[in-house]
Design a protein around this motif. Sequence first.
Motif, PDB file in Angstrom:
ATOM      1  N   GLU A  97       0.821  -1.205   0.000  1.00  0.00           N
ATOM      2  CA  GLU A  97       0.000   0.000   0.000  1.00  0.00           C
ATOM      3  C   GLU A  97       0.863   1.267   0.000  1.00  0.00           C
ATOM      4  O   GLU A  97       0.567   2.230  -0.717  1.00  0.00           O
ATOM      5  N   PHE A  98       1.946   1.256   0.798  1.00  0.00           N
ATOM      6  CA  PHE A  98       2.797   2.450   0.850  1.00  0.00           C
ATOM      7  C   PHE A  98       3.592   2.614  -0.442  1.00  0.00           C
ATOM      8  O   PHE A  98       3.773   3.738  -0.927  1.00  0.00           O
ATOM      9  N   LEU A  99       4.045   1.510  -1.019  1.00  0.00           N
ATOM     10  CA  LEU A  99       4.745   1.585  -2.305  1.00  0.00           C
ATOM     11  C   LEU A  99       3.824   2.166  -3.382  1.00  0.00           C
ATOM     12  O   LEU A  99       4.238   3.010  -4.186  1.00  0.00           O
ATOM     13  N   LEU A 100       2.571   1.736  -3.396  1.00  0.00           N
ATOM     14  CA  LEU A 100       1.608   2.271  -4.353  1.00  0.00           C
ATOM     15  C   LEU A 100       1.357   3.758  -4.120  1.00  0.00           C
ATOM     16  O   LEU A 100       1.250   4.538  -5.067  1.00  0.00           O
ATOM     17  N   ALA A 101       1.291   4.152  -2.841  1.00  0.00           N
ATOM     18  CA  ALA A 101       1.086   5.570  -2.504  1.00  0.00           C
ATOM     19  C   ALA A 101       2.257   6.418  -2.999  1.00  0.00           C
ATOM     20  O   ALA A 101       2.065   7.529  -3.517  1.00  0.00           O
ATOM     21  N   CYS A 102       3.470   5.888  -2.859  1.00  0.00           N
ATOM     22  CA  CYS A 102       4.656   6.601  -3.347  1.00  0.00           C
ATOM     23  C   CYS A 102       4.589   6.775  -4.863  1.00  0.00           C
ATOM     24  O   CYS A 102       4.861   7.867  -5.386  1.00  0.00           O
ATOM     25  N   LYS A 103       4.226   5.710  -5.553  1.00  0.00           N
ATOM     26  CA  LYS A 103       4.124   5.782  -7.010  1.00  0.00           C
ATOM     27  C   LYS A 103       3.062   6.797  -7.442  1.00  0.00           C
ATOM     28  O   LYS A 103       3.283   7.599  -8.344  1.00  0.00           O
ATOM     29  N   THR A 109      11.109   5.111  -6.571  1.00  0.00           N
ATOM     30  CA  THR A 109      11.317   4.063  -5.573  1.00  0.00           C
ATOM     31  C   THR A 109      12.438   3.127  -6.009  1.00  0.00           C
ATOM     32  O   THR A 109      12.572   2.809  -7.192  1.00  0.00           O
ATOM     33  N   ALA A 110      13.226   2.684  -5.022  1.00  0.00           N
ATOM     34  CA  ALA A 110      14.295   1.718  -5.307  1.00  0.00           C
ATOM     35  C   ALA A 110      14.402   0.726  -4.164  1.00  0.00           C
ATOM     36  O   ALA A 110      14.105   1.040  -3.009  1.00  0.00           O
ATOM     37  N   LEU A 111      14.824  -0.469  -4.491  1.00  0.00           N
ATOM     38  CA  LEU A 111      15.164  -1.459  -3.478  1.00  0.00           C
ATOM     39  C   LEU A 111      16.667  -1.372  -3.242  1.00  0.00           C
ATOM     40  O   LEU A 111      17.440  -1.272  -4.197  1.00  0.00           O
ATOM     41  N   GLY A 112      17.083  -1.403  -1.983  1.00  0.00           N
ATOM     42  CA  GLY A 112      18.500  -1.396  -1.647  1.00  0.00           C
ATOM     43  C   GLY A 112      18.787  -2.514  -0.664  1.00  0.00           C
ATOM     44  O   GLY A 112      18.648  -2.340   0.533  1.00  0.00           O
ATOM     45  N   SER A 113      19.149  -3.680  -1.178  1.00  0.00           N
ATOM     46  CA  SER A 113      19.302  -4.867  -0.339  1.00  0.00           C
ATOM     47  C   SER A 113      20.604  -5.589  -0.627  1.00  0.00           C
ATOM     48  O   SER A 113      21.055  -5.648  -1.771  1.00  0.00           O
ATOM     49  N   ALA A 114      21.188  -6.174   0.413  1.00  0.00           N
ATOM     50  CA  ALA A 114      22.415  -6.948   0.244  1.00  0.00           C
ATOM     51  C   ALA A 114      22.125  -8.339  -0.299  1.00  0.00           C
ATOM     52  O   ALA A 114      23.032  -9.048  -0.736  1.00  0.00           O
ATOM     53  N   SER A 115      20.862  -8.740  -0.287  1.00  0.00           N
ATOM     54  CA  SER A 115      20.491 -10.085  -0.714  1.00  0.00           C
ATOM     55  C   SER A 115      20.760 -10.304  -2.192  1.00  0.00           C
ATOM     56  O   SER A 115      20.408  -9.481  -3.036  1.00  0.00           O
ATOM     57  N   LYS A 116      21.368 -11.446  -2.518  1.00  0.00           N
ATOM     58  CA  LYS A 116      21.567 -11.818  -3.919  1.00  0.00           C
ATOM     59  C   LYS A 116      20.335 -12.556  -4.457  1.00  0.00           C
ATOM     60  O   LYS A 116      20.278 -12.909  -5.630  1.00  0.00           O
ATOM     61  N   ASN A 117      19.378 -12.787  -3.573  1.00  0.00           N
ATOM     62  CA  ASN A 117      18.143 -13.472  -3.959  1.00  0.00           C
ATOM     63  C   ASN A 117      16.965 -12.504  -4.048  1.00  0.00           C
ATOM     64  O   ASN A 117      15.812 -12.934  -4.118  1.00  0.00           O
ATOM     65  N   ALA A 118      17.259 -11.198  -4.042  1.00  0.00           N
ATOM     66  CA  ALA A 118      16.197 -10.193  -4.001  1.00  0.00           C
ATOM     67  C   ALA A 118      15.233 -10.315  -5.181  1.00  0.00           C
ATOM     68  O   ALA A 118      14.016 -10.215  -5.012  1.00  0.00           O
ATOM     69  N   MET A 119      15.761 -10.530  -6.387  1.00  0.00           N
ATOM     70  CA  MET A 119      14.901 -10.617  -7.556  1.00  0.00           C
ATOM     71  C   MET A 119      13.947 -11.803  -7.468  1.00  0.00           C
ATOM     72  O   MET A 119      12.773 -11.701  -7.844  1.00  0.00           O
ATOM     73  N   THR A 120      14.447 -12.923  -6.960  1.00  0.00           N
ATOM     74  CA  THR A 120      13.593 -14.105  -6.779  1.00  0.00           C
ATOM     75  C   THR A 120      12.443 -13.785  -5.837  1.00  0.00           C
ATOM     76  O   THR A 120      11.281 -14.117  -6.115  1.00  0.00           O
ATOM     77  N   ILE A 121      12.761 -13.115  -4.730  1.00  0.00           N
ATOM     78  CA  ILE A 121      11.737 -12.778  -3.738  1.00  0.00           C
ATOM     79  C   ILE A 121      10.722 -11.797  -4.317  1.00  0.00           C
ATOM     80  O   ILE A 121       9.510 -11.987  -4.175  1.00  0.00           O
TER      81      ILE A 121
END
Length: 215
Positions: A97-103, A109-121
């Motif tokens: 809901e908050f991501l949609l409100a930002c858009k 909006t950007a994702l900033g994660s150390a995970s190498k599996n972020a795209m899968t998630i």
Amino acid sequence: MIKACLFDLDGVIVDTAKYHFIAWKQLAREMGFDFTEQDNERLKGVSRMASLDILLEIGGVTKTEQEKEELAHRKNEHYVSFITQMKPDEILPGAREFLLACKDAGLATALGSASKNAMTILNRLELNDLFDAIIDGTHTSKAKPDPEVFLKGAEALAADPENCVVFEDAEAGVEAALAAGMYCVGIGSSEVLNKAHLIIEGLHQMTLDQLENLQ
């Protein structure tokens, strides 16, 4: 003026901690010992290899460096097998809901994660379309509290750091946001995240008006 919002993944958008736990538990079981939720507390905020050392210590097991690499790879395979079964209803309350409100408000909006599996998630959660840029562990070489992931996120959004706000649930992430010269909203404990500009329980408590009040 806030022009861009950058989000950590785990603990902000989704909770994958349970999948890390059962992956470690499965690895321990394969080596002949048990790994409990209490044991798992020792792994929070710890790298995969350091976590493996703790696991081996708990089991009283000694391995060579090559064997450790193989075990770490096997643990990640277990983890990936679990997250590839994730469903969209596992998104944390208020995140979509908050991501949609930002858009809707015209914020980048950007994702900033150390995970190498972020795209899968993100694929499993059906959230890809809500991010203008995705900076994950395949794009960075330095771990938080180094600001690299957030600075790359701002660059991808063509936004100045002083016009960005980061949403983070970890102390190292808050420090990374501040080191990048950005505003930071902490999600979780006020004792741990006390350096953040604002602290909330989750994105379900966040509004666009609060972004303006950060300044």
